[in-house]
Design a protein around this motif. Structure first.
Motif, PDB file in Angstrom:
ATOM      1  N   ARG A   1      -2.083   4.340   0.947  1.00  0.00           N
ATOM      2  CA  ARG A   1      -1.534   5.681   1.200  1.00  0.00           C
ATOM      3  C   ARG A   1      -0.253   5.607   2.031  1.00  0.00           C
ATOM      4  O   ARG A   1       0.653   6.412   1.865  1.00  0.00           O
ATOM      5  N   ILE A   2      -0.215   4.610   2.938  1.00  0.00           N
ATOM      6  CA  ILE A   2       0.987   4.494   3.778  1.00  0.00           C
ATOM      7  C   ILE A   2       2.163   3.973   2.936  1.00  0.00           C
ATOM      8  O   ILE A   2       3.304   4.444   3.087  1.00  0.00           O
ATOM      9  N   ARG A   3       1.871   3.031   2.045  1.00  0.00           N
ATOM     10  CA  ARG A   3       2.936   2.404   1.242  1.00  0.00           C
ATOM     11  C   ARG A   3       3.720   3.470   0.481  1.00  0.00           C
ATOM     12  O   ARG A   3       3.166   4.275  -0.253  1.00  0.00           O
ATOM     13  N   ASN A   4       5.020   3.483   0.737  1.00  0.00           N
ATOM     14  CA  ASN A   4       5.955   4.434   0.118  1.00  0.00           C
ATOM     15  C   ASN A   4       5.630   5.905   0.400  1.00  0.00           C
ATOM     16  O   ASN A   4       6.142   6.793  -0.282  1.00  0.00           O
ATOM     17  N   GLY A   5       4.779   6.132   1.387  1.00  0.00           N
ATOM     18  CA  GLY A   5       4.398   7.521   1.702  1.00  0.00           C
ATOM     19  C   GLY A   5       5.459   8.241   2.518  1.00  0.00           C
ATOM     20  O   GLY A   5       6.323   7.625   3.143  1.00  0.00           O
ATOM     21  N   THR A   6       5.367   9.565   2.495  1.00  0.00           N
ATOM     22  CA  THR A   6       6.241  10.410   3.315  1.00  0.00           C
ATOM     23  C   THR A   6       5.341  11.249   4.212  1.00  0.00           C
ATOM     24  O   THR A   6       4.447  11.942   3.706  1.00  0.00           O
ATOM     25  N   PHE A   7       5.563  11.153   5.504  1.00  0.00           N
ATOM     26  CA  PHE A   7       4.665  11.817   6.462  1.00  0.00           C
ATOM     27  C   PHE A   7       5.454  12.741   7.390  1.00  0.00           C
ATOM     28  O   PHE A   7       6.651  12.543   7.615  1.00  0.00           O
TER      29      PHE A   7
END
Ligand code: FAD
Length: 540
Positions: free
Chosen positions: A10-16
């Motif tokens: 979920r973190i990989r290439n995610g936008t937070f």
């Protein structure tokens, strides 16, 4: 797919909305507070959650009676209020406890002045704890026969609180709450680099376990790296008004010194308070306060000799404690906050540096830095950071106080009812251990219902997994899927406190360790056991 892999995906290439670096108490509480109020949150720690400073505390939730010595009344008031809130929100995990301070000829205060202080402290804490009392030496001996009263002039008993389990498990509770409401959190993932790109932060991360690189973006970056905050900020090009200095503190864990669930407090020869704190079937002696330049510390022979000497001089034990009695040790640095431009570090009395926290909100770069603080202050940190995040343009839902605390009373009553109907406590035959119902509820809250089902389906799930450690097979079974245990050390030291209360030799000789590793790691069990005993399973 396991929990950690799913989080990393979920973190990989995610936008937070928010990216948090550091999963000690400060990072964990921010993740819970922000995700609980609707922000999209990612958090990484290059080690396990709570595996640096936050696993080395005294496990006390307190207003800091001793800070009255330095007239920090406002800090004491704030910490007392935080303590009161935590006791209310975590009635099974955070328990009020008596502190019995024995004062001798060399103590910096006579008993009457300490008594005055204890009543002031009680009042500063809004009288929310039991009333303090003043004790003559003979009374001290009758309530705590282990104290040597030869030089004791009298004493006081006042009240604060402590964590029934351990500090790092408390930290994990906030990580678990954050995961439950949609945050992506991963241990053993390091922030390698981050820079601003227009209105976002771009992070480069490395999975410490596999070496894989990944990246993600966020609107706000929170630096919660505790003792490493200055290094990380300078790497990110962030300038702050505060910085950190380090004070080292150690603890020694020994067989139980007193049968009473009470903290014993003494002044050491340098007139600094130190304590004997209960930890299940053990006692924890500590702490110390030494100025150091390096955040990586360990207990030296001198440290150990000092604490053992101090405690032996104040107790009436059949045999003095020696290094051979030490079951486990803890050593860490308090990240203490000082102003960057001042020269506080050089000119003030080292041990009198404040234990307050500072939160700096950088509106130019959309970053927040958390300096210092205490486990006790964690809810304030969560709330102040949430206010900072809102200022930086991330809207949050109204704070209904649902991101912290134990489940509601009615849920607890239902758990106790079900446990009673299946006669859970009768399954234990060991003497001197707390009832299973209390333990499972305290450690797992709502997740403990599942454990009752499992034990009913398979009664062997209700059996101990290792001699000398209060852990059931069912706890491992559940932890394997929900507690992101990546190394054996994560379980032995932090999700449980087995390696703090059982000696390394006993663990090594225990048949249960293999079953533990198999339940947690399947085919990788042997490699994980070898890693643990090599000491690179994270510092055993
Ligand atoms: C001896 C001692 C006794 C104490 N006793 C008490 C007590 O009884 N009660 C109390 O309330 N407080 C106590 N404290 C204070 C309390 O423990 C600390 O203030 C608190 O744990 C600090 O938490 P933190 O989250 O700021 O730092 P940490 O717990 O150190 O967390 C920072 C994390 O950042 C991670 N990190 C660093 N760099 C990176 C990177 N590049 N990428 C990813 N992750 C990174 C680290 O791995 C670490 O896990 C005590 C402290 C000490 C040392």
């Amino acid at each position: 797919m396991d929990l950690r892999t799913a989080s990393i995906d979920r973190i990989r290439n995610g936008t937070f909305d928010v990216f948090i670096v550091g999963g000690g108490i400060n990072g964990a509480v921010c993740a819970a507070a922000l995700a609980g109020r609707g922000a999209s949150v990612a958090l990484v720690d290059r080690g396990d959650f709570g595996a640096f400073t936050s696993q080395q505390s005294s496990n006390l939730v307190w207003g800091g009676f001793k800070y009255l010595e330095t007239y920090e009344v406002l800090l004491v008031r704030k910490l007392c209020m935080s303590r009161n809130r935590l006791i209310k929100a975590y009635p099974d995990n955070i328990k009020e406890i008596a502190f019995l301070a024995a004062l001798d000829e060399s103590s910096p205060f006579p008993p009457w002045l300490a008594a005055l202080g204890s009543f002031a402290y009680w009042a500063i804490g809004n009288f929310r704890t039991h009333r303090p009392r003043v004790l003559r030496a003979a009374k001290i001996k009758s309530v705590e026969p282990v104290i040597d009263i030869e030089d004791v002039r009298g004493g006081i008993e006042y009240y604060d609180a402590y964590l029934k389990d351990n500090d790092s498990r408390f930290v994990f509770g906030f990580i678990r709450s954050a995961l439950d409401v949609g945050a992506a959190a991963a241990n053993y993932v390091e922030l390698v680099e981050a820079h601003r790109d227009g209105s976002v932060w771009r992070m480069k991360l490395r999975d410490v376990e596999t070496g894989d690189e990944l990246s993600c973006t966020s609107r706000v970056l929170i630096n919660a790296t505790g003792p490493f905050i200055d290094g990380v900020n300078s790497q990110l090009g962030l300038r702050t008004e505060h910085r950190i200095v380090y004070s080292k503190g150690i603890h020694l864990i020994v067989p139980k010194i007193t049968q009473n669930e009470r903290v014993l407090a003494f002044f050491d020869d340098t007139q600094r308070l130190f304590y004997v704190i209960p930890m299940g079937a053990r006692s924890v002696i500590g702490t110390t306060d030494t100025r150091v330049a390096d955040p990586f510390t360990h207990v030296t022979e001198e440290d150990r000799g000092f604490l053992l000497g101090q405690i032996n001089a104040r107790l009436d034990l059949p045999q003095p404690l020696t290094a051979a009695d030490v079951i486990a040790e803890r050593s860490g640095v308090r990240p203490l906050v000082v102003s960057r431009d001042g020269d506080d570090q050089e000119h003030v009395d080292w041990t009198k540096l404040s234990r307050k926290h500072e939160i700096e909100v950088d509106e130019k770069d959309n970053a927040i830095s958390i300096f210092g603080g205490k486990l006790t202050d964690c809810l304030n940190v969560g709330e102040e950071v949430a206010a900072g995040v809102t200022r930086l343009g991330v809207p949050l839902e109204k704070d209904k106080g649902t991101w912290y605390g134990e489940p509601a009373r009615a849920t607890r009553d239902e758990f106790y009812r079900q446990a009673r109907l299946m006669k859970l406590d009768a399954m234990r035959h060991k003497r001197d251990v707390e009832p299973l119902t209390d333990r499972l509820w305290r450690r797992y809250g709502r997740r403990a219902f599942e454990m009752l089902d499992e034990i009913q389906r398979d009664p062997t799930m209700g059996k101990d997994i290792m001699d000398n450690a209060d852990y059931l097979r069912v706890e491992l079974h559940l932890a394997a899927g929900t507690e992101m245990i990546t190394k054996l050390e994560d379980f032995m030291r932090r999700r449980s406190k087995i390696s703090q209360v059982v000696s390394a030799e006993t663990i090594r000789a225990s048949a249960g360790i293999r079953e533990v590793a198999e339940m947690l790691f399947g085919a990788e069990a042997d490699a994980k056991i070898a890693e643990y005993f090599r000491g690179d399973g994270d510092g055993s």
